[in-house]
Design a protein around this motif. Structure first.
Motif, PDB file in Angstrom:
ATOM      1  N   LYS A   5      58.174  20.444  24.948  1.00 39.68           N
ATOM      2  CA  LYS A   5      58.879  21.450  25.727  1.00 39.68           C
ATOM      3  C   LYS A   5      59.678  22.347  24.796  1.00 39.68           C
ATOM      4  O   LYS A   5      60.198  21.907  23.776  1.00 39.68           O
ATOM      5  N   ALA A   6      59.767  23.615  25.171  1.00 38.16           N
ATOM      6  CA  ALA A   6      60.562  24.569  24.404  1.00 38.16           C
ATOM      7  C   ALA A   6      62.024  24.142  24.445  1.00 38.16           C
ATOM      8  O   ALA A   6      62.495  23.633  25.454  1.00 38.16           O
ATOM      9  N   SER A  10      64.550  26.710  29.983  1.00 43.02           N
ATOM     10  CA  SER A  10      64.214  25.694  30.966  1.00 43.02           C
ATOM     11  C   SER A  10      64.257  26.367  32.335  1.00 43.02           C
ATOM     12  O   SER A  10      64.921  27.394  32.497  1.00 43.02           O
ATOM     13  N   PHE A  11      63.540  25.799  33.303  1.00 44.29           N
ATOM     14  CA  PHE A  11      63.586  26.365  34.647  1.00 44.29           C
ATOM     15  C   PHE A  11      63.444  25.263  35.677  1.00 44.29           C
ATOM     16  O   PHE A  11      62.873  24.208  35.411  1.00 44.29           O
ATOM     17  N   SER A  12      64.003  25.536  36.844  1.00 46.68           N
ATOM     18  CA  SER A  12      63.961  24.581  37.944  1.00 46.68           C
ATOM     19  C   SER A  12      62.631  24.689  38.676  1.00 46.68           C
ATOM     20  O   SER A  12      61.906  25.670  38.522  1.00 46.68           O
ATOM     21  N   PRO A  13      62.335  23.707  39.520  1.00 46.35           N
ATOM     22  CA  PRO A  13      61.205  23.874  40.436  1.00 46.35           C
ATOM     23  C   PRO A  13      61.517  25.034  41.394  1.00 46.35           C
ATOM     24  O   PRO A  13      62.683  25.415  41.546  1.00 46.35           O
ATOM     25  N   ALA A  14      60.516  25.583  42.048  1.00 41.65           N
ATOM     26  CA  ALA A  14      60.731  26.662  43.015  1.00 41.65           C
ATOM     27  C   ALA A  14      61.772  26.236  44.040  1.00 41.65           C
ATOM     28  O   ALA A  14      61.715  25.131  44.580  1.00 41.65           O
ATOM     29  N   THR A  20      66.481  20.876  33.787  1.00 42.56           N
ATOM     30  CA  THR A  20      66.754  20.046  32.625  1.00 42.56           C
ATOM     31  C   THR A  20      67.183  20.961  31.492  1.00 42.56           C
ATOM     32  O   THR A  20      66.484  21.916  31.166  1.00 42.56           O
ATOM     33  N   CYS A  21      68.336  20.684  30.889  1.00 37.00           N
ATOM     34  CA  CYS A  21      68.835  21.519  29.802  1.00 37.00           C
ATOM     35  C   CYS A  21      67.799  21.583  28.684  1.00 37.00           C
ATOM     36  O   CYS A  21      67.262  20.553  28.253  1.00 37.00           O
ATOM     37  N   ALA A  22      67.509  22.788  28.244  1.00 40.72           N
ATOM     38  CA  ALA A  22      66.527  22.983  27.172  1.00 40.72           C
ATOM     39  C   ALA A  22      66.999  22.369  25.869  1.00 40.72           C
ATOM     40  O   ALA A  22      66.189  21.975  25.039  1.00 40.72           O
ATOM     41  N   VAL A  62      68.772  29.423  26.127  1.00 45.07           N
ATOM     42  CA  VAL A  62      69.714  29.025  25.082  1.00 45.07           C
ATOM     43  C   VAL A  62      69.540  30.010  23.921  1.00 45.07           C
ATOM     44  O   VAL A  62      68.615  29.848  23.114  1.00 45.07           O
ATOM     45  N   PRO A  63      70.377  31.052  23.866  1.00 44.11           N
ATOM     46  CA  PRO A  63      70.196  32.083  22.838  1.00 44.11           C
ATOM     47  C   PRO A  63      70.149  31.538  21.409  1.00 44.11           C
ATOM     48  O   PRO A  63      69.357  32.009  20.594  1.00 44.11           O
ATOM     49  N   GLN A  64      70.955  30.541  21.121  1.00 42.02           N
ATOM     50  CA  GLN A  64      71.003  29.958  19.771  1.00 42.02           C
ATOM     51  C   GLN A  64      69.654  29.403  19.334  1.00 42.02           C
ATOM     52  O   GLN A  64      69.320  29.402  18.151  1.00 42.02           O
ATOM     53  N   ASN A  65      68.847  28.945  20.281  1.00 43.18           N
ATOM     54  CA  ASN A  65      67.548  28.355  19.978  1.00 43.18           C
ATOM     55  C   ASN A  65      66.382  29.310  20.244  1.00 43.18           C
ATOM     56  O   ASN A  65      65.242  28.983  19.941  1.00 43.18           O
TER      57      ASN A  65
END
Length: 101
Positions: A5-6, A10-14, A20-22, A62-65
């Motif tokens: 996973k990147a 991260s994204f939620s279900p519809a 889940t925190c990236a 997460v801009p830092q990543n």
């Protein structure tokens, strides 16, 4: 892509409110719908994030990543766009994405 996973988004279900925190992979319950261009943080690992609504999902960036061009764009938008301009920009991008599909 390797199946990992990147760590920059991260994204939620519809229509979901939990993602889940990236960065730390902990569940974040967002408890309500929102669209805010101000920086936020993960309540678990405290990393700076941009949270937004997109296509019935909650998105964490997460801009830092993230790729530098995206991090720079997010920072520019946060510093130079008001709330309404930010929402209008995302609405335009959303409209284009719908038209392409």
């Amino acid at each position: 892509m390797t199946g990992e996973k990147a760590n920059w988004f991260s994204f939620s279900p519809a229509n979901g409110l939990v993602l889940t925190c990236a960065n730390c992979r902990s569940d974040i319950n967002l408890q309500m719908s929102f669209l805010d261009h101000h920086p936020g943080v993960c309540p678990i690992c405290d990393i700076e994030c941009a949270f937004l609504d997109w296509k019935d999902r909650k998105i964490q960036i997460v801009p830092q990543n993230s790729p530098p061009v995206l991090a720079n764009t997010i920072r520019y938008l946060q510093m130079n766009f008001g709330e309404l301009e930010y929402v209008e920009l995302l609405a335009c991008l959303d409209e284009m994405a719908d038209a392409i599909r």
